[in-house]
Design a protein around this motif. Sequence first.
Motif, PDB file in Angstrom:
ATOM      1  N   UNK B 115     -29.833 -16.721  19.271  1.00  0.00           N
ATOM      2  CA  UNK B 115     -29.237 -15.434  19.645  1.00  0.00           C
ATOM      3  C   UNK B 115     -27.778 -15.641  20.003  1.00  0.00           C
ATOM      4  N   UNK B 116     -26.930 -14.743  19.493  1.00  0.00           N
ATOM      5  CA  UNK B 116     -25.503 -14.764  19.834  1.00  0.00           C
ATOM      6  C   UNK B 116     -25.115 -13.414  20.397  1.00  0.00           C
ATOM      7  N   UNK B 117     -24.482 -13.427  21.534  1.00  0.00           N
ATOM      8  CA  UNK B 117     -24.041 -12.188  22.175  1.00  0.00           C
ATOM      9  C   UNK B 117     -22.534 -12.210  22.390  1.00  0.00           C
ATOM     10  N   UNK B 118     -21.929 -11.052  22.212  1.00  0.00           N
ATOM     11  CA  UNK B 118     -20.546 -10.865  22.629  1.00  0.00           C
ATOM     12  C   UNK B 118     -20.541  -9.781  23.697  1.00  0.00           C
ATOM     13  N   UNK B 119     -19.933 -10.097  24.823  1.00  0.00           N
ATOM     14  CA  UNK B 119     -19.910  -9.135  25.924  1.00  0.00           C
ATOM     15  C   UNK B 119     -18.476  -8.815  26.324  1.00  0.00           C
ATOM     16  N   UNK B 120     -18.342  -7.680  26.993  1.00  0.00           N
ATOM     17  CA  UNK B 120     -17.027  -7.280  27.496  1.00  0.00           C
ATOM     18  C   UNK B 120     -16.534  -8.275  28.534  1.00  0.00           C
ATOM     19  N   UNK B 135     -31.354 -19.342  32.240  1.00  0.00           N
ATOM     20  CA  UNK B 135     -31.894 -20.389  31.365  1.00  0.00           C
ATOM     21  C   UNK B 135     -32.642 -21.441  32.185  1.00  0.00           C
ATOM     22  N   UNK B 136     -32.031 -21.855  33.283  1.00  0.00           N
ATOM     23  CA  UNK B 136     -32.664 -22.905  34.092  1.00  0.00           C
ATOM     24  C   UNK B 136     -33.958 -22.424  34.719  1.00  0.00           C
ATOM     25  N   UNK B 137     -33.972 -21.157  35.145  1.00  0.00           N
ATOM     26  CA  UNK B 137     -35.200 -20.650  35.768  1.00  0.00           C
ATOM     27  C   UNK B 137     -36.333 -20.537  34.740  1.00  0.00           C
ATOM     28  N   UNK B 138     -35.963 -20.486  33.459  1.00  0.00           N
ATOM     29  CA  UNK B 138     -36.988 -20.407  32.406  1.00  0.00           C
ATOM     30  C   UNK B 138     -37.372 -21.799  31.886  1.00  0.00           C
ATOM     31  N   UNK B 139     -36.847 -22.825  32.518  1.00  0.00           N
ATOM     32  CA  UNK B 139     -37.173 -24.183  32.072  1.00  0.00           C
ATOM     33  C   UNK B 139     -36.217 -24.697  31.012  1.00  0.00           C
ATOM     34  N   UNK B 140     -35.106 -23.998  30.829  1.00  0.00           N
ATOM     35  CA  UNK B 140     -34.139 -24.423  29.822  1.00  0.00           C
ATOM     36  C   UNK B 140     -33.019 -25.237  30.438  1.00  0.00           C
ATOM     37  N   UNK B 141     -31.956 -25.398  29.677  1.00  0.00           N
ATOM     38  CA  UNK B 141     -30.841 -26.201  30.165  1.00  0.00           C
ATOM     39  C   UNK B 141     -29.535 -25.741  29.538  1.00  0.00           C
ATOM     40  N   UNK B 142     -28.448 -26.168  30.168  1.00  0.00           N
ATOM     41  CA  UNK B 142     -27.116 -25.821  29.690  1.00  0.00           C
ATOM     42  C   UNK B 142     -26.724 -26.769  28.554  1.00  0.00           C
ATOM     43  N   UNK B 143     -26.298 -26.201  27.431  1.00  0.00           N
ATOM     44  CA  UNK B 143     -25.873 -27.044  26.306  1.00  0.00           C
ATOM     45  C   UNK B 143     -24.352 -27.155  26.261  1.00  0.00           C
ATOM     46  N   UNK B 144     -23.651 -26.059  26.570  1.00  0.00           N
ATOM     47  CA  UNK B 144     -22.178 -26.074  26.512  1.00  0.00           C
ATOM     48  C   UNK B 144     -21.658 -24.895  27.312  1.00  0.00           C
ATOM     49  N   UNK B 145     -20.524 -25.102  27.948  1.00  0.00           N
ATOM     50  CA  UNK B 145     -19.928 -23.995  28.701  1.00  0.00           C
ATOM     51  C   UNK B 145     -18.420 -24.196  28.764  1.00  0.00           C
ATOM     52  N   UNK B 146     -17.675 -23.124  28.517  1.00  0.00           N
ATOM     53  CA  UNK B 146     -16.235 -23.170  28.762  1.00  0.00           C
ATOM     54  C   UNK B 146     -15.843 -21.891  29.501  1.00  0.00           C
ATOM     55  N   UNK B 147     -14.550 -21.585  29.545  1.00  0.00           N
ATOM     56  CA  UNK B 147     -14.096 -20.456  30.363  1.00  0.00           C
ATOM     57  C   UNK B 147     -14.610 -19.108  29.880  1.00  0.00           C
ATOM     58  N   UNK B 148     -14.870 -19.000  28.596  1.00  0.00           N
ATOM     59  CA  UNK B 148     -15.226 -17.693  28.054  1.00  0.00           C
ATOM     60  C   UNK B 148     -16.565 -17.647  27.321  1.00  0.00           C
ATOM     61  N   UNK B 149     -17.304 -18.767  27.286  1.00  0.00           N
ATOM     62  CA  UNK B 149     -18.576 -18.723  26.574  1.00  0.00           C
ATOM     63  C   UNK B 149     -19.545 -19.756  27.127  1.00  0.00           C
ATOM     64  N   UNK B 150     -20.804 -19.543  26.814  1.00  0.00           N
ATOM     65  CA  UNK B 150     -21.835 -20.461  27.285  1.00  0.00           C
ATOM     66  C   UNK B 150     -22.935 -20.538  26.231  1.00  0.00           C
ATOM     67  N   UNK B 151     -23.495 -21.743  26.064  1.00  0.00           N
ATOM     68  CA  UNK B 151     -24.647 -21.925  25.181  1.00  0.00           C
ATOM     69  C   UNK B 151     -25.755 -22.572  25.996  1.00  0.00           C
ATOM     70  N   UNK B 250     -26.312 -18.144  22.771  1.00  0.00           N
ATOM     71  CA  UNK B 250     -24.880 -18.261  23.047  1.00  0.00           C
ATOM     72  C   UNK B 250     -24.336 -16.909  23.490  1.00  0.00           C
ATOM     73  N   UNK B 251     -23.606 -16.913  24.580  1.00  0.00           N
ATOM     74  CA  UNK B 251     -22.985 -15.678  25.084  1.00  0.00           C
ATOM     75  C   UNK B 251     -21.483 -15.914  25.162  1.00  0.00           C
ATOM     76  N   UNK B 252     -20.729 -15.030  24.507  1.00  0.00           N
ATOM     77  CA  UNK B 252     -19.264 -15.129  24.538  1.00  0.00           C
ATOM     78  C   UNK B 252     -18.701 -13.858  25.149  1.00  0.00           C
ATOM     79  N   UNK B 253     -17.646 -14.017  25.889  1.00  0.00           N
ATOM     80  CA  UNK B 253     -16.983 -12.860  26.496  1.00  0.00           C
ATOM     81  C   UNK B 253     -15.644 -12.686  25.799  1.00  0.00           C
ATOM     82  N   UNK B 254     -15.563 -11.657  24.993  1.00  0.00           N
ATOM     83  CA  UNK B 254     -14.332 -11.456  24.235  1.00  0.00           C
ATOM     84  C   UNK B 254     -14.181 -10.002  23.856  1.00  0.00           C
TER      85      UNK B 254
END
Lengths: 156, 285
Positions: B115-120, B135-151, B250-254
């Motif tokens: 899933x890919x999301x773009x948010x305001x 993600x962590x509460x669902x048993x997942x983990x962080x794959x990548x994160x920067x100032x404007x996006x997260x996977x 993946x969630x991106x803010x743009x």
Amino acid sequence: MKRLLLGLPLLLALVACGRPYTTATPDGFVELDEEHYDESVHEYRASTADGVVIGVRAYENDPEVDLTLAVRALENRVRLGQGYALLEKKEAVARDGTKGTTLRFGHDEPAGAHLYAVTIFVTDDWVYLLETGGKKDLVEKAQKSLDWATQNFLPQ
Amino acid sequence: MWFQRAHALLVLLFVLACSACSVGAKHADAAAPAYGGGAYPTTAMDDAPSGEAEAPMREEAGPAQLDMDGAKDSFVNAKQPAPEPAPGKGKPQPGPGQQGAGADSKRSPILIYTADYTMSVFEVQKSLDAVEALAKSAGGYLARRDDRSITVRVPAEKFQDVIAGVEKVGDVLHRNVVSEDVTAEYRDLEIQLANHLALRSRMEKLLEKANKVEEALQIERELGRITGEIERVKGRLKLLTDLAQFSTITVSFAPRTQESVQEGPFVLPLPWLNSLGLNRLMNLR
């Protein structure tokens, strides 16, 4: 020509009365001098010392739009066109009972999270935009004053 | 003596011919990882014991006969509901190794969800924290994160719950949710692996019997090639297993300022639309 004839009394009324609306400036806000607004759109500006700003503009409703279309166009422009997050959309009522719509947006600026709201009123002759904005925490503190300003806005 | 050597040579030639045809063969070794018995193997990459590798071949259903209910779906539109799982399934299918036992699981599709999301752009850091926490509460983990996006990667069975939560984090401008059915590829790889392992086992036995150095070298070269193939197939199977077990979000803010304004039909020539926003409102100089 017909538009010109129709618009003439409006123009005369405007010259006679100034802005085609009446605003109420809340406590804690100062109404700014004319150098801080655009007379061509009958602008009004007021601000707190911390930079929570109220602005009102009035445009001739030409081409004529109704409230539904105006709200949709505004939402598209600000949300999709400018990337603001739409936080809330609700009905607004002016002092004379004119119904409008308030759209509240959020946007991250370099200085931090900001809130921006536009209340739009549409009459046969005018489109009124009542905007408020500022840093998120400051706007939230001033929210009652901003709501008061909206409720006491009086279109012509 | 010459008869024995000629016989050995013939056997070697036969084995090489088999090796050339083995890729993509539709036969599976009886000792191959047994998805037909119920569970998809998490240990499918383990070498089969050499004694079993020579067991007789059996016919296996080709990809065309597989259950393709979960074939590739794509949803691209704002405010569109999250993807429905494959018909008859309540939740996204678990990845290989998570399948339950039973006859049905033999035909359960292996699906990879992304899933890919773009948010305001509003309260980005807070929203990034919220997505990571979801993600962590669902048993997942962080794959990548920067100032404007997260996977983030989340267990497949929690995929829908997490994307439902993600959609509440901010104002979604664009979403793209895809489920990709990799069942056919996975099963084909399993068959390839089984065939390669069986072939390697036979080659090893031939190597033991080789009398000449040339024969031994030739067999070893072939063994090296087959081993490389086995590693490649194992790697791909491992990747597919991982992708199916953990969905990627993946969630991106743009903002979509330029593309939306230019291509959208909503830019009306209304003068009052041209000067909206904080920049003008707050510019009091």
